[in-house]
Design a protein around this motif. Sequence first.
Motif, PDB file in Angstrom:
ATOM      1  N   PHE A 149       0.867  -1.186   0.000  1.00  0.00           N
ATOM      2  CA  PHE A 149       0.000   0.000   0.000  1.00  0.00           C
ATOM      3  C   PHE A 149       0.900   1.232   0.000  1.00  0.00           C
ATOM      4  O   PHE A 149       2.059   1.140   0.418  1.00  0.00           O
ATOM      5  CB  PHE A 149      -0.858  -0.048   1.270  1.00  0.00           C
ATOM      6  CG  PHE A 149      -1.886   1.029   1.359  1.00  0.00           C
ATOM      7  CD1 PHE A 149      -3.062   0.954   0.635  1.00  0.00           C
ATOM      8  CD2 PHE A 149      -1.683   2.125   2.185  1.00  0.00           C
ATOM      9  CE1 PHE A 149      -4.019   1.956   0.731  1.00  0.00           C
ATOM     10  CE2 PHE A 149      -2.638   3.129   2.283  1.00  0.00           C
ATOM     11  CZ  PHE A 149      -3.801   3.038   1.555  1.00  0.00           C
TER      12      PHE A 149
ATOM     13  N   HIS B 127     -11.561  12.487   3.363  1.00  0.00           N
ATOM     14  CA  HIS B 127     -10.114  12.469   3.137  1.00  0.00           C
ATOM     15  C   HIS B 127      -9.860  12.348   1.638  1.00  0.00           C
ATOM     16  O   HIS B 127     -10.518  11.560   0.967  1.00  0.00           O
ATOM     17  CB  HIS B 127      -9.543  11.266   3.906  1.00  0.00           C
ATOM     18  CG  HIS B 127      -8.075  11.070   3.821  1.00  0.00           C
ATOM     19  ND1 HIS B 127      -7.179  12.078   3.579  1.00  0.00           N
ATOM     20  CD2 HIS B 127      -7.331   9.935   3.975  1.00  0.00           C
ATOM     21  CE1 HIS B 127      -5.954  11.588   3.595  1.00  0.00           C
ATOM     22  NE2 HIS B 127      -6.012  10.286   3.814  1.00  0.00           N
TER      23      HIS B 127
ATOM     24  N   GLU C  15      -7.107  11.367   0.037  1.00  0.00           N
ATOM     25  CA  GLU C  15      -6.129  10.407  -0.481  1.00  0.00           C
ATOM     26  C   GLU C  15      -6.826   9.439  -1.445  1.00  0.00           C
ATOM     27  O   GLU C  15      -8.006   9.105  -1.288  1.00  0.00           O
ATOM     28  CB  GLU C  15      -5.437   9.664   0.672  1.00  0.00           C
ATOM     29  CG  GLU C  15      -4.107   9.091   0.235  1.00  0.00           C
ATOM     30  CD  GLU C  15      -3.203   8.616   1.373  1.00  0.00           C
ATOM     31  OE1 GLU C  15      -3.600   8.665   2.542  1.00  0.00           O
ATOM     32  OE2 GLU C  15      -2.077   8.174   1.048  1.00  0.00           O
TER      33      GLU C  15
ATOM     34  N   ASP D 107      -7.003   6.384  -2.097  1.00  0.00           N
ATOM     35  CA  ASP D 107      -7.685   5.135  -1.720  1.00  0.00           C
ATOM     36  C   ASP D 107      -9.129   5.392  -1.291  1.00  0.00           C
ATOM     37  O   ASP D 107      -9.922   4.452  -1.214  1.00  0.00           O
ATOM     38  CB  ASP D 107      -6.921   4.366  -0.635  1.00  0.00           C
ATOM     39  CG  ASP D 107      -6.526   5.220   0.548  1.00  0.00           C
ATOM     40  OD1 ASP D 107      -6.255   6.414   0.360  1.00  0.00           O
ATOM     41  OD2 ASP D 107      -6.480   4.688   1.677  1.00  0.00           O
ATOM     42  N   HIS D 108      -9.477   6.659  -1.030  1.00  0.00           N
ATOM     43  CA  HIS D 108     -10.865   6.981  -0.650  1.00  0.00           C
ATOM     44  C   HIS D 108     -11.572   7.867  -1.665  1.00  0.00           C
ATOM     45  O   HIS D 108     -12.789   7.876  -1.737  1.00  0.00           O
ATOM     46  CB  HIS D 108     -10.896   7.656   0.728  1.00  0.00           C
ATOM     47  CG  HIS D 108     -10.146   6.858   1.743  1.00  0.00           C
ATOM     48  ND1 HIS D 108     -10.544   5.601   2.106  1.00  0.00           N
ATOM     49  CD2 HIS D 108      -8.997   7.096   2.410  1.00  0.00           C
ATOM     50  CE1 HIS D 108      -9.661   5.103   2.981  1.00  0.00           C
ATOM     51  NE2 HIS D 108      -8.722   5.993   3.171  1.00  0.00           N
TER      52      HIS D 108
ATOM     53  N   HIS E  28      -4.555  11.408   9.068  1.00  0.00           N
ATOM     54  CA  HIS E  28      -3.105  11.593   9.054  1.00  0.00           C
ATOM     55  C   HIS E  28      -2.629  12.526   7.967  1.00  0.00           C
ATOM     56  O   HIS E  28      -1.412  12.679   7.760  1.00  0.00           O
ATOM     57  CB  HIS E  28      -2.427  10.212   8.881  1.00  0.00           C
ATOM     58  CG  HIS E  28      -2.681   9.620   7.508  1.00  0.00           C
ATOM     59  ND1 HIS E  28      -1.656   9.262   6.675  1.00  0.00           N
ATOM     60  CD2 HIS E  28      -3.810   9.398   6.798  1.00  0.00           C
ATOM     61  CE1 HIS E  28      -2.128   8.790   5.539  1.00  0.00           C
ATOM     62  NE2 HIS E  28      -3.430   8.857   5.599  1.00  0.00           N
TER      63      HIS E  28
ATOM     64  N   ASP F  29      -9.435   7.235   8.172  1.00  0.00           N
ATOM     65  CA  ASP F  29      -8.288   6.348   8.443  1.00  0.00           C
ATOM     66  C   ASP F  29      -8.103   6.045   9.934  1.00  0.00           C
ATOM     67  O   ASP F  29      -7.606   4.969  10.288  1.00  0.00           O
ATOM     68  CB  ASP F  29      -6.993   6.990   7.916  1.00  0.00           C
ATOM     69  CG  ASP F  29      -6.874   6.891   6.403  1.00  0.00           C
ATOM     70  OD1 ASP F  29      -7.429   5.945   5.817  1.00  0.00           O
ATOM     71  OD2 ASP F  29      -6.201   7.751   5.807  1.00  0.00           O
TER      72      ASP F  29
ATOM     73  N   TYR G 154      -0.875  -0.643  11.898  1.00  0.00           N
ATOM     74  CA  TYR G 154      -1.422   0.554  11.251  1.00  0.00           C
ATOM     75  C   TYR G 154      -1.064   1.795  12.073  1.00  0.00           C
ATOM     76  O   TYR G 154      -0.581   2.802  11.544  1.00  0.00           O
ATOM     77  CB  TYR G 154      -2.937   0.385  11.138  1.00  0.00           C
ATOM     78  CG  TYR G 154      -3.639   1.390  10.273  1.00  0.00           C
ATOM     79  CD1 TYR G 154      -3.884   1.126   8.935  1.00  0.00           C
ATOM     80  CD2 TYR G 154      -4.105   2.590  10.802  1.00  0.00           C
ATOM     81  CE1 TYR G 154      -4.556   2.042   8.140  1.00  0.00           C
ATOM     82  CE2 TYR G 154      -4.776   3.506  10.016  1.00  0.00           C
ATOM     83  CZ  TYR G 154      -5.004   3.220   8.684  1.00  0.00           C
ATOM     84  OH  TYR G 154      -5.674   4.132   7.899  1.00  0.00           O
TER      85      TYR G 154
ATOM     86  N   SER H  15     -12.365   3.770   7.576  1.00  0.00           N
ATOM     87  CA  SER H  15     -12.285   3.646   6.118  1.00  0.00           C
ATOM     88  C   SER H  15     -11.473   2.428   5.681  1.00  0.00           C
ATOM     89  O   SER H  15     -11.389   2.140   4.497  1.00  0.00           O
ATOM     90  CB  SER H  15     -11.691   4.915   5.516  1.00  0.00           C
ATOM     91  OG  SER H  15     -10.391   5.125   6.004  1.00  0.00           O
ATOM     92  N   HIS H  16     -10.827   1.738   6.630  1.00  0.00           N
ATOM     93  CA  HIS H  16     -10.124   0.487   6.298  1.00  0.00           C
ATOM     94  C   HIS H  16     -10.425  -0.537   7.387  1.00  0.00           C
ATOM     95  O   HIS H  16     -10.357  -0.220   8.579  1.00  0.00           O
ATOM     96  CB  HIS H  16      -8.607   0.681   6.281  1.00  0.00           C
ATOM     97  CG  HIS H  16      -8.113   1.623   5.233  1.00  0.00           C
ATOM     98  ND1 HIS H  16      -8.174   1.343   3.883  1.00  0.00           N
ATOM     99  CD2 HIS H  16      -7.523   2.840   5.328  1.00  0.00           C
ATOM    100  CE1 HIS H  16      -7.648   2.358   3.201  1.00  0.00           C
ATOM    101  NE2 HIS H  16      -7.257   3.281   4.050  1.00  0.00           N
TER     102      HIS H  16
HETATM  103 FE1  FEO Z   1      -4.909   8.274   4.140  1.00  0.00          FE
HETATM  104 FE2  FEO Z   1      -6.620   5.414   3.724  1.00  0.00          FE
HETATM  105  O1  FEO Z   1      -5.823   7.008   3.199  1.00  0.00           O
END
Ligand code: FEO
Length: 398
Positions: free
Chosen positions: A22, A79, A81, A83-84, A146, A165, A193, A225-226
């Motif tokens: 990732f 967020h 980033e 991935d979202h 983050h 996150d 994480y 979100s994960h």
């Molecule tokens: Fe900061 Fe899951 O992206």
Amino acid sequence: MKKQVKNNVYWVGKVDWELRTFHGYEYSTHKGSTYNSYLIQEEKTVLIDTVWQPFAKEFVKNLSKEIDLKKIDYIIANHAEIDHSGALPELMRLIPDTPIYCTERGIKSLKGHYHEDWNFIPVKTGQTLDIGNGKELIFIEAPMLHWPDSMFCYMTKDNILFSNDAFGQHYATEDLFNDLVDREELFIEATKYYANILTPFSMLVKKKIEEFASLNLPLDIICTSHGVIWRDNPMQIVEQYLKWADNYLENQISLIYDTMWKGTKRMAESIAAGIKLSNPEIRIKLFPAATTDKNDIVTEIFKSKAILVGSPTINKGFLSSIAGLMEEIRGLNLKKKKAAAFGTYGWSGESVPMITALLKEAKFEIMSEGIKAEWNPNDTAIQECIEFGQEIGRLLLD
Ligand code: FEO
């Protein structure tokens, strides 16, 4: 297919069982991951976050089977980033005027990624959005948790915190909720994480949790979100975060080394034997840096009260696996941990002072100027390593 979270709140994300790295190749994901997106169907229809770009088409197709996309009243981008937000371009092609609620920095970041001027609505902490049926979303900015743009939102009446996150894990599961998965696996991934992603921001983690607590909002569920949704005692992960954020350490020492002809490895083993003699209670772990997953090493460093870092001297320096790791450590902003260096040498022996200097720069408390052994350590050198270990062990007695 959507999965119910609570009442009119559904999960519409993607489980990625195949993911093994990732952030490019920066973070190992031994257990895959999930990209959690949520659909709220009250009087207003709200989509919270999307999924990573490779799954954009699949996401939009699946979502359109659940609802008429034109019925989405609001999109919340907690967020920016990828991935979202990665499915936003695909989605916004179909519903270009739908408002996207995010922070000011979120707008900057989303524009930076996608170069699109969507219908952005900037929000600040405390602002609310009425979603009907007497419910509202409350926005809570969470800068540097983050990323600068990060934000939480809270849904009243159902008492759900959408934390993005924070409180997440890279952990693929079909089971959705924390009470349905292997607890041990879950906490291994949650720890990794936190250690790898949130450690540099521990001070902010503590403040944000205190700020949320001061709002006195009841908390039934945390939708991350994960990974899993925390519905069974969601405070357990909040309390764990408070512990991790407070200069976390266990009674553990990690010896991280690289070696060319096994001399530095023998030093590591002898030092470990010495530590055990003087401090039988401490957990000792050894990690060959070149062949151990670096994120797993970072997790072990995070758990350790002290680390010893070893490398032979090469080219007036030290081995590259250790150099890479020292850069990881520098960025983590760890506090109240102790350290020292060790390593073999033939001529000049720079590795130990150079590693010591980097440990110091990374704010470790230096326990000793370290120990060197010339060439392949002989019996005397091995005995010195054992004695060095004993001294380190004594320094770490509780
Ligand atoms: Fe900061 Fe899951 O992206």
